[in-house]
Each structure stands twice: as C-alpha cells, then as structure tokens.
Design an enzyme around this catalytic site. Structure first.
Site, mmCIF file in Angstrom:
data_model
loop_
_atom_site.group_PDB
_atom_site.id
_atom_site.type_symbol
_atom_site.label_atom_id
_atom_site.label_comp_id
_atom_site.label_asym_id
_atom_site.label_seq_id
_atom_site.Cartn_x
_atom_site.Cartn_y
_atom_site.Cartn_z
ATOM 1 C CB CYS A 199 -0.998 -0.016 1.149
ATOM 2 S SG CYS A 199 -0.305 -0.474 2.739
ATOM 3 C CG HIS A 202 0.394 3.585 4.571
ATOM 4 N ND1 HIS A 202 -0.562 2.589 4.593
ATOM 5 C CD2 HIS A 202 1.176 3.369 5.659
ATOM 6 C CE1 HIS A 202 -0.360 1.808 5.631
ATOM 7 N NE2 HIS A 202 0.688 2.266 6.299
#
Length: 295
Positions: free
Chosen positions: A14, A68
């Site tokens: 991610c 993130h």
C-alpha cells in the site's frame, strides 16, 4: 467510462504503491519499498500530482486513506486531510470483537452485522465525500478530490446484507492454489498480514506448514467478495451524488486501487508478491463528453 483491463500496480504494497501513484515514480531497490513508504522521505523534491494541480489553481482535498501516512507531504493539500477514525475498534461492530482486539491486538478476519451502509468506516468516508462534493459544487474553483475507501482490505467487515449475497456453498477455492514448482522461492511469502487476525494460524515456514483450514479459506473469500460489493455500492452513491449535482458534465472521475489481492492463489494471501493477481489493479476513467462502456 473506459475500463482498462491491464492496469498494474508498480509495487503490490500500500504505502509504496500510493507514493508511486502520487509521484509518478517507479519503485527502486531503495525507494518505495515498504508498506510504510513515504514521499517526503523517499522523494521530497518531487512535485506530486495533487501539488501540481494545487499550484495551478485547483482546490485539492483528501478524504479517507489516500496517502498511507496522513502527514506525508501535507503541502499537496489545500486543507488538512480528513480520515474516519476507527483505530481503537478496527471497525468491528460487535462488542466482543472490539474487546478482544483491544485486549489481544487480534480480532477476527471477518465480521458482519445488520447495520446500514454508513456505519462502517468507509460509509462515513462516503458521507463526508458527498457532503464535500455539495460544498465544492457551489464554488467556481476547479477541484481535485481524492476519496480513499479501504475495503476490500482486511478485516473483511461489512453490513450483513453483502455477506448474504454470497452463501458459503457458492464459494469455491482458486484452481491454482499451490505454489508453482518453476517459480523462484523468493516469490513465496508467509501471508504475514493475515496472521495478525484471530484463528488464522501461525506464520508458516513453508506452504506445507500452513494450518489454515478449508473452512477459513472459504470464509475469507466470502468476506472479500462481500467487502467488494459493499464498497462498490458506496462508489455508486458517490457517482450518484456527482450526477445529481451536475458535476458529471465537467468532472473527470478516476476509479483505481493501489494493488490487487491473493485469495489462496499460489498458496498466498494478501498482496506483497509479484504474481499478477496481487499486482493487477482496477482502473476506470470517465470523462465528460466521451462514450462510455469501452474496454
């Protein structure tokens, strides 16, 4: 819109993928290598996508999980990023699951309760997005609104009605569910992210060492499908709001993800691999004035 069927993440984890998308930079052996990768650490000199638009008169705003780390490269946003907090509950709704998570740090990998679409974290992000769109529609300033919905990410928590779309007896395991003998051993991993959840077994040292039961595998696939249908419904609500506000006449809508997901293919779960199933990501673009339904 147009569906791009061969869109691939530059790196199937991610933080690194999100940083790659926002900067337009490929990962290297020293840049964008981990789930916690940050742009302001690995590429502080680069003008990001949002920053380029902001510098050219756009209002730029982030809702939900876009970067993130929320503090990463804050200068790219016109206002401070907004998130729907669920840290203390992991977005579980059942009290016993919340207490278990708070006590042990491990909750179940899936959960469903009979709640509406806006109770869960992604539902709250969707509500915020629709309200923000109403505000932005009343201004003449062009905008870049990034909306980060997290499902279908573990844990697979979604309203009960989406799980009911997929009865257990309708779920089948992937046809290729063993690790290919011809593939380098470095391509195998122990699906460590999954082991952070209750009853998902220990971190195996090899494919043969994995104690994950067939019932658990079926339940995980069911949870993924339910979570996908849930977030699909939320995307539909956002699209409906764009249309009702008349923004569809002058707004480009991009739907994409940061990576794919393994559901037992090649004996792997989660992402973190270079198999197509983990790197293949969704990509649809709708542009005003263009003919939709294309692939």
């Amino acid at each position: 819109g147009v569906l791009f069927e061969k869109a691939f993440s530059n790196v199937a984890t991610c933080g690194a993928s999100r940083s790659s998308i926002m900067t337009g930079l490929y990962p290297t052996q020293t840049r964008f290598t981990h789930w916690y990768s940050r742009m302001d650490e690995h590429a502080p000199e680069v003008i990001t996508l949002a920053e380029q638009l902001k510098n050219n008169g756009y209002h730029t705003q982030s809702l939900g999980k876009v970067n993130h780390t929320i503090e990463d490269t804050l200068k790219m946003w016109s206002v401070k990023p907004w998130v729907a907090e669920a840290i203390k509950t992991k977005d579980y709704q059942k009290q016993e699951n919340i207490e278990q998570f708070q006590k042990t740090g491990k909750g179940p990998a899936w959960e469903y309760v009979d709640v509406d679409d806006f109770t869960h974290k992604d539902g709250r992000v969707t509500t915020k997005a629709m309200n923000t769109l109403e505000s932005l529609a009343n201004t003449k300033q062009p905008f870049f609104l990034a909306i980060g919905l997290q499902k279908p990410h573990l844990p697979f928590v979604a309203p009960k009605k989406y799980f009911e779309l997929y009865p257990t007896d309708s779920i089948s395991l992937p046809k290729i569910n063993t690790f290919p003998k011809s593939v380098p051993r470095q391509a195998w991993h122990n699906s460590g992210e999954l082991r952070n959840y209750k009853d998902m077994g220990h971190s195996p040292k090899s494919e043969a060492d994995d104690a994950l039961t067939q019932a658990n595998k079926i339940a995980l696939i069911r949870g993924y499908k339910a979570s996908t249908s849930y977030v699909d419904s939320l995307v539909g609500r956002i699209n409906d709001k764009i249309k009702s506000l008349g923004l569809d006449k002058n707004t480009v809508v991009i739907l994409t993800g940061d990576h794919g997901f393994s559901l037992g293919e090649h004996s792997l779960w989660n992402k973190h691999s270079t198999f197509n199933v983990a790197a293949h990501s969704p990509m649809m673009i709708k542009k005003p004035g263009s003919v939709g339904g294309k692939r």
